[in-house]
Enzyme design. Structure first.
Site, PDB file in Angstrom:
ATOM      1  N   LYS A  54       0.833  -1.204   0.000  1.00  0.00           N
ATOM      2  CA  LYS A  54       0.000   0.000   0.000  1.00  0.00           C
ATOM      3  C   LYS A  54       0.868   1.255   0.000  1.00  0.00           C
ATOM      4  CE  LYS A  54      -3.955  -2.047   2.439  1.00  0.00           C
ATOM      5  NZ  LYS A  54      -4.640  -2.225   3.731  1.00  0.00           N
ATOM      6  N   GLN A  98      -5.160  -1.379   9.638  1.00  0.00           N
ATOM      7  CA  GLN A  98      -5.049  -2.717   9.067  1.00  0.00           C
ATOM      8  C   GLN A  98      -5.676  -3.760   9.991  1.00  0.00           C
ATOM      9  OE1 GLN A  98      -3.823  -3.479   5.973  1.00  0.00           O
ATOM     10  NE2 GLN A  98      -4.505  -5.557   6.373  1.00  0.00           N
ATOM     11  N   ASP A 121     -11.469   2.809   3.944  1.00  0.00           N
ATOM     12  CA  ASP A 121     -11.898   1.413   3.883  1.00  0.00           C
ATOM     13  C   ASP A 121     -13.414   1.288   3.762  1.00  0.00           C
ATOM     14  OD1 ASP A 121     -10.076  -0.643   3.667  1.00  0.00           O
ATOM     15  OD2 ASP A 121      -9.638  -0.750   5.802  1.00  0.00           O
TER      16      ASP A 121
END
Length: 305
Positions: A54, A98, A121
């Site tokens: 990422k 995460q 997200d």
């Protein structure tokens, strides 16, 4: 019939090119550099690789990458304090924590502490509600990637029968909402669905996100249907032989039995190389979208739902 292979890797590259072009315009015209902050708690090997990828792709697209790596025993109070700091930082337009988190941390509490406008997200309860009611929201990355590929493959989705196999909050439910927004007739199937094979056979669009290796057979697929396989499962592959330590080698497979489904479908995503590469690409797209919204600028064309 031999299905057309939907190349997610190539499509993701196209998305990243669009992101980079929009970032360049934001910098040149408005002096804005989108910033993505990724928070990793603990040392899960898979999560470390994912976070590293990422960060690399964020920088390659011209954005700022902020990585915060915390020890596995980080307290909930310290993690929430970091999120509060990132929420207040105008240079950070997107925040991603995460998952999975260590067991002592409440994932829902942590995710819902993120500013919803920075929740790239799309997991914050506010974004879930906005998506479910058809309002502007941050959209989860994997379903967004699936939608992009479907639109590219089929054009208008209006009126098509869509079946989503799987009801997770991360993929199944938001995928169904996005398909509804594009005027599909949507069915969510799952482990308790009666005669699930027949339900799948009615689908013009079949999205498999159930987490069961090769559950969906070619006989479940309507001739000519478009099949999006979200599953990533590691299974034993005796045909590949043994490792040096004597254990059986493994391979990645999806939730769809690819070989039999590809004989029936009109188009299908492979595993690997299908949906997977789109997830990070859409994370970058969401970060650009968040930066544009934060500055009351037009959203990037082709990068949103």
């Amino acid at each position: 019939m031999t299905a057309q292979i939907i190349d997610g890797k190539a499509f993701a590259e196209t998305v990243r090119e669009k992101v980079a072009a929009h970032v360049a315009r934001l910098k040149e015209v408005h002096g804005i550099t989108p910033g993505l902050a990724v928070v990793l708690v603990g040392e899960d090997p898979a999560s470390q690789v994912y976070v590293r990828n990422k960060g690399k792709q964020t920088v390659e697209c011209g954005m700022n990458s902020y990585e915060h790596k915390l020890s596995a025993d980080t307290s909930e109070a310290d993690l929430l304090a970091l999120i509060e700091q990132l929420n207040a930082d105008p240079a950070v337009h997107g925040i991603l924590v995460q998952l999975p988190l260590p067991d002592h941390l409440d994932s829902d509490l942590v995710i819902n502490a993120i500013d919803p406008t920075k929740d790239v997200d799309g997991f914050h309860i506010s974004n879930v509600g906005l998506l479910g009611t058809g309002q502007k929201s941050m959209v989860p990355c994997t379903p967004l990637g699936c939608l992009m590929m479907l639109r590219d493959q089929l054009g208008s989705l209006s009126g098509l029968n869509a079946v989503v196999v799987g009801r997770s909050n991360i993929v199944g439910k938001p995928m169904a909402q996005l398909l509804l927004r594009d005027s599909c007739t949507v069915t969510i199937a799952h482990s308790r669905t009666k005669d699930i094979e027949e339900v799948c056979r009615r689908a013009d669009i079949l999205v498999a996100a159930v987490g069961r290796p090769e559950m969906i057979k070619g006989s479940w697929v309507k001739p000519g249907a478009t099949v999006i396989d979200v599953g990533i499962n590691r299974v034993d592959a005796p045909e590949k032989g043994l490792r040096e330590d004597g254990t059986v080698k493994t391979k990645l497979v999806g939730d769809v039995e690819f070989d039999t489904a590809a004989e029936v479908a009109g188009a299908i995503t492979p595993v690997p190389g299908g949906v997977g590469p789109m997830t990070i690409a859409c994370l970058l797209a969401n970060t650009v979208t968040a930066a544009c919204r934060a500055n009351d600028l037009p959203e990037p064309e082709g990068l949103t739902a």
